[in-house]
Write a protein that holds these residues in place. Structure first.
Motif, PDB file in Angstrom:
ATOM      1  N   MET A   1       0.856  -1.046  -0.268  1.00 47.47           N
ATOM      2  CA  MET A   1      -0.043  -0.292  -0.063  1.00 47.47           C
ATOM      3  C   MET A   1       0.916   1.122  -0.029  1.00 47.47           C
ATOM      4  N   ASP A   2       0.304   2.170  -0.701  1.00 48.61           N
ATOM      5  CA  ASP A   2       1.202   3.521  -0.729  1.00 48.61           C
ATOM      6  C   ASP A   2       0.976   4.361   0.573  1.00 48.61           C
ATOM      7  N   THR A   3       2.098   5.053   1.005  1.00 46.89           N
ATOM      8  CA  THR A   3       2.009   5.514   2.347  1.00 46.89           C
ATOM      9  C   THR A   3       1.328   7.009   2.050  1.00 46.89           C
ATOM     10  N   VAL A   4       0.323   7.396   2.576  1.00 44.38           N
ATOM     11  CA  VAL A   4      -0.370   8.570   2.499  1.00 44.38           C
ATOM     12  C   VAL A   4       0.608   9.817   3.140  1.00 44.38           C
ATOM     13  N   ARG A   5       0.832  10.836   2.157  1.00 47.00           N
ATOM     14  CA  ARG A   5       1.662  11.826   2.847  1.00 47.00           C
ATOM     15  C   ARG A   5       0.734  12.777   3.618  1.00 47.00           C
ATOM     16  N   PRO A   6       1.149  13.414   4.660  1.00 44.75           N
ATOM     17  CA  PRO A   6       0.360  14.560   5.098  1.00 44.75           C
ATOM     18  C   PRO A   6       0.388  15.800   4.281  1.00 44.75           C
ATOM     19  N   LEU A   7      -0.638  16.416   4.333  1.00 42.30           N
ATOM     20  CA  LEU A   7      -0.684  17.809   3.599  1.00 42.30           C
ATOM     21  C   LEU A   7      -0.662  19.318   4.322  1.00 42.30           C
ATOM     22  N   ALA A   8       0.205  19.820   3.840  1.00 39.76           N
ATOM     23  CA  ALA A   8       0.367  21.217   4.483  1.00 39.76           C
ATOM     24  C   ALA A   8       0.018  22.341   3.463  1.00 39.76           C
ATOM     25  N   VAL A   9      -0.169  23.596   3.995  1.00 41.00           N
ATOM     26  CA  VAL A   9      -1.087  24.698   3.311  1.00 41.00           C
ATOM     27  C   VAL A   9       0.160  25.977   3.718  1.00 41.00           C
ATOM     28  N   VAL A  10       0.875  26.351   2.839  1.00 39.92           N
ATOM     29  CA  VAL A  10       1.904  27.648   3.116  1.00 39.92           C
ATOM     30  C   VAL A  10       1.384  28.500   2.255  1.00 39.92           C
ATOM     31  N   THR A  11       1.230  29.804   2.873  1.00 38.14           N
ATOM     32  CA  THR A  11       1.045  31.205   2.046  1.00 38.14           C
ATOM     33  C   THR A  11       2.373  31.960   2.098  1.00 38.14           C
ATOM     34  N   GLY A  12       2.379  32.956   1.258  1.00 41.59           N
ATOM     35  CA  GLY A  12       3.724  33.758   1.026  1.00 41.59           C
ATOM     36  C   GLY A  12       4.717  32.798   0.604  1.00 41.59           C
ATOM     37  N   ALA A  13       4.255  31.801  -0.241  1.00 34.66           N
ATOM     38  CA  ALA A  13       5.217  30.694  -0.595  1.00 34.66           C
ATOM     39  C   ALA A  13       6.208  30.870  -1.887  1.00 34.66           C
ATOM     40  N   SER A  14       6.112  32.168  -2.415  1.00 39.75           N
ATOM     41  CA  SER A  14       6.790  32.464  -3.869  1.00 39.75           C
ATOM     42  C   SER A  14       8.237  32.827  -3.367  1.00 39.75           C
ATOM     43  N   SER A  15       8.568  33.202  -2.245  1.00 40.02           N
ATOM     44  CA  SER A  15       9.726  33.771  -1.877  1.00 40.02           C
ATOM     45  C   SER A  15      10.071  33.741  -0.589  1.00 40.02           C
ATOM     46  N   GLY A  16      11.405  34.300   0.042  1.00 41.13           N
ATOM     47  CA  GLY A  16      11.600  34.553   1.443  1.00 41.13           C
ATOM     48  C   GLY A  16      11.498  33.186   2.138  1.00 41.13           C
ATOM     49  N   ILE A  17      10.905  33.407   3.438  1.00 39.56           N
ATOM     50  CA  ILE A  17      10.631  32.374   4.443  1.00 39.56           C
ATOM     51  C   ILE A  17       9.620  31.678   3.954  1.00 39.56           C
ATOM     52  N   GLY A  18       8.348  32.184   3.372  1.00 42.48           N
ATOM     53  CA  GLY A  18       7.597  31.160   2.846  1.00 42.48           C
ATOM     54  C   GLY A  18       7.926  29.861   2.023  1.00 42.48           C
ATOM     55  N   ARG A  19       8.922  30.313   0.850  1.00 44.45           N
ATOM     56  CA  ARG A  19       9.672  29.515   0.213  1.00 44.45           C
ATOM     57  C   ARG A  19      10.369  28.407   0.792  1.00 44.45           C
ATOM     58  N   GLU A  20      11.012  29.016   1.704  1.00 43.77           N
ATOM     59  CA  GLU A  20      11.863  28.000   2.529  1.00 43.77           C
ATOM     60  C   GLU A  20      11.167  27.049   3.431  1.00 43.77           C
ATOM     61  N   LEU A  21       9.896  27.616   4.029  1.00 42.82           N
ATOM     62  CA  LEU A  21       8.855  26.728   4.535  1.00 42.82           C
ATOM     63  C   LEU A  21       8.389  25.769   3.672  1.00 42.82           C
ATOM     64  N   ALA A  22       7.969  25.868   2.618  1.00 41.28           N
ATOM     65  CA  ALA A  22       7.656  25.053   1.638  1.00 41.28           C
ATOM     66  C   ALA A  22       8.423  24.108   1.270  1.00 41.28           C
ATOM     67  N   ARG A  23       9.871  24.359   1.008  1.00 43.96           N
ATOM     68  CA  ARG A  23      10.931  23.564   0.834  1.00 43.96           C
ATOM     69  C   ARG A  23      11.125  22.423   2.128  1.00 43.96           C
ATOM     70  N   THR A  24      11.023  22.966   3.282  1.00 42.51           N
ATOM     71  CA  THR A  24      11.284  22.160   4.553  1.00 42.51           C
ATOM     72  C   THR A  24      10.169  21.349   4.512  1.00 42.51           C
ATOM     73  N   PHE A  25       8.900  21.666   4.305  1.00 37.81           N
ATOM     74  CA  PHE A  25       7.844  20.736   4.524  1.00 37.81           C
ATOM     75  C   PHE A  25       8.041  19.577   3.675  1.00 37.81           C
ATOM     76  N   ALA A  26       8.284  19.931   2.318  1.00 35.94           N
ATOM     77  CA  ALA A  26       8.676  18.866   1.078  1.00 35.94           C
ATOM     78  C   ALA A  26       9.491  17.931   1.634  1.00 35.94           C
ATOM     79  N   ALA A  27      10.524  18.534   2.235  1.00 34.07           N
ATOM     80  CA  ALA A  27      11.880  17.453   2.480  1.00 34.07           C
ATOM     81  C   ALA A  27      11.315  16.610   3.595  1.00 34.07           C
ATOM     82  N   HIS A  28      10.339  16.977   4.299  1.00 30.72           N
ATOM     83  CA  HIS A  28      10.057  16.007   5.647  1.00 30.72           C
ATOM     84  C   HIS A  28       8.660  15.275   5.279  1.00 30.72           C
TER      85      HIS A  28
END
Length: 286
Positions: A1-28
């Motif tokens: 069975m495929d493992t279901v990945r959790p879902l995260a929402v990130v706003t202000g995600a195109s640059s700066g801290i928001g972009r890095e938050l998006a990258r961090t969530f994806a890496a985890h």
């Protein structure tokens, strides 16, 4: 069975801290719904899809009611519970309060306060129903101090800090946690967009790395901490020290950092003293 990945929402995600938050969530191992008002959010989404994440990119203006509803509709369309959300979108404006257009002040309020409250209400109801979820709200170390020449922005961050802590207390008997993120001066486009390039704060050479801020924020969020002063040791020490300083001294310090050179000029100051010293004209109500 495929493992279901959790879902995260990130706003202000195109640059700066928001972009890095998006990258961090994806890496985890998170899938993502990303939102920003500019087209660069799609570039970030493509990057993270290349790293194995399932990503929905939403280009929306969170200063508007319809923009928040557009994002929320995209979240609902995934038909998945939101495991974590980083409400990070924010704008600022520098300069004297009376010299700045009212529309610019209003936009700071609309994005930082109204948009955050609106989206938090939409997301938290579902999290409470699931009795599970983690919410991150990006405040700032300036939330602890009056902010001359960033008056509305600093006040908006104080609102967010209070809002996050109040929500945390309300939800303490549920499986939902709320964490406030309090970064210091960070190497992003914020100061340029706020028109603060010529201020001492804007010219600081050693601002914090947004990737470091995002990693600190993610770790605090996952641990369910109430707040985190993220970034360098200098920022964390500043965040701890500022609590003991009287507001008048904090305001003077913020003025030193944020006052534009034109506002600090001797002619401008002399003019202000003359205006304060004038007697009112006959018939003027005082």
């Amino acid at each position: 069975m495929d493992t279901v990945r959790p879902l995260a929402v990130v706003t202000g995600a195109s640059s700066g801290i928001g972009r890095e938050l998006a990258r961090t969530f994806a890496a985890h191992g998170f899938d993502l719904v990303l939102c920003a008002e500019d087209a660069a959010v799609r570039t970030v989404a493509d990057e993270l899809r290349g790293r194995g994440a399932d990503v929905t990119a939403v280009r929306a203006d969170l200063a508007t009611y319809d923009g928040v509803e557009q994002l929320h509709a995209a979240v609902l369309a995934t038909r998945r519970p939101v495991a974590a959300a980083a409400l990070n979108a924010g704008v600022g404006t520098g300069g004297a309060f009376t010299d700045t257009d009212l529309a610019d002040h209003a936009r700071v309020i609309d994005v930082n306060i109204s948009g955050t409250v609106h989206l938090a209400h939409r997301l938290l109801r579902a999290m409470v129903d699931e009795d599970e979820g983690r919410l991150l709200i990006t405040s700032s170390v300036v939330s602890m101090a009056p902010g001359p020449f960033q008056s509305v922005y600093s006040a908006s961050k104080s609102f967010l800090q209070s809002f996050a802590q109040a929500l945390r207390e309300e939800l303490k008997d549920t499986g939902v946690t709320v964490t406030s993120l309090m970064p210091g001066a960070t190497e992003t486009d914020f100061f340029h967009r706020a028109g603060m390039d010529d201020t001492r704060l804007g010219r600081l050479r050693h601002k914090d790395d947004p990737a470091r801020v995002a990693q600190d924020a993610f770790e605090a969020l996952m641990r369910g901490r109430n707040r985190v002063v993220a970034g360098s040791v200098k920022s964390r020490v500043l965040g701890a020290a500022v609590k003991a300083v009287p507001d008048r001294l904090k305001a003077a310090g913020q003025r030193y950092l944020s006052e534009p050179p034109a506002a600090a000029g001797p002619g401008r100051r002399r003019g202000r003293r003359r205006r304060r010293g004038r007697r009112p004209k006959a018939g003027r109500r005082v």
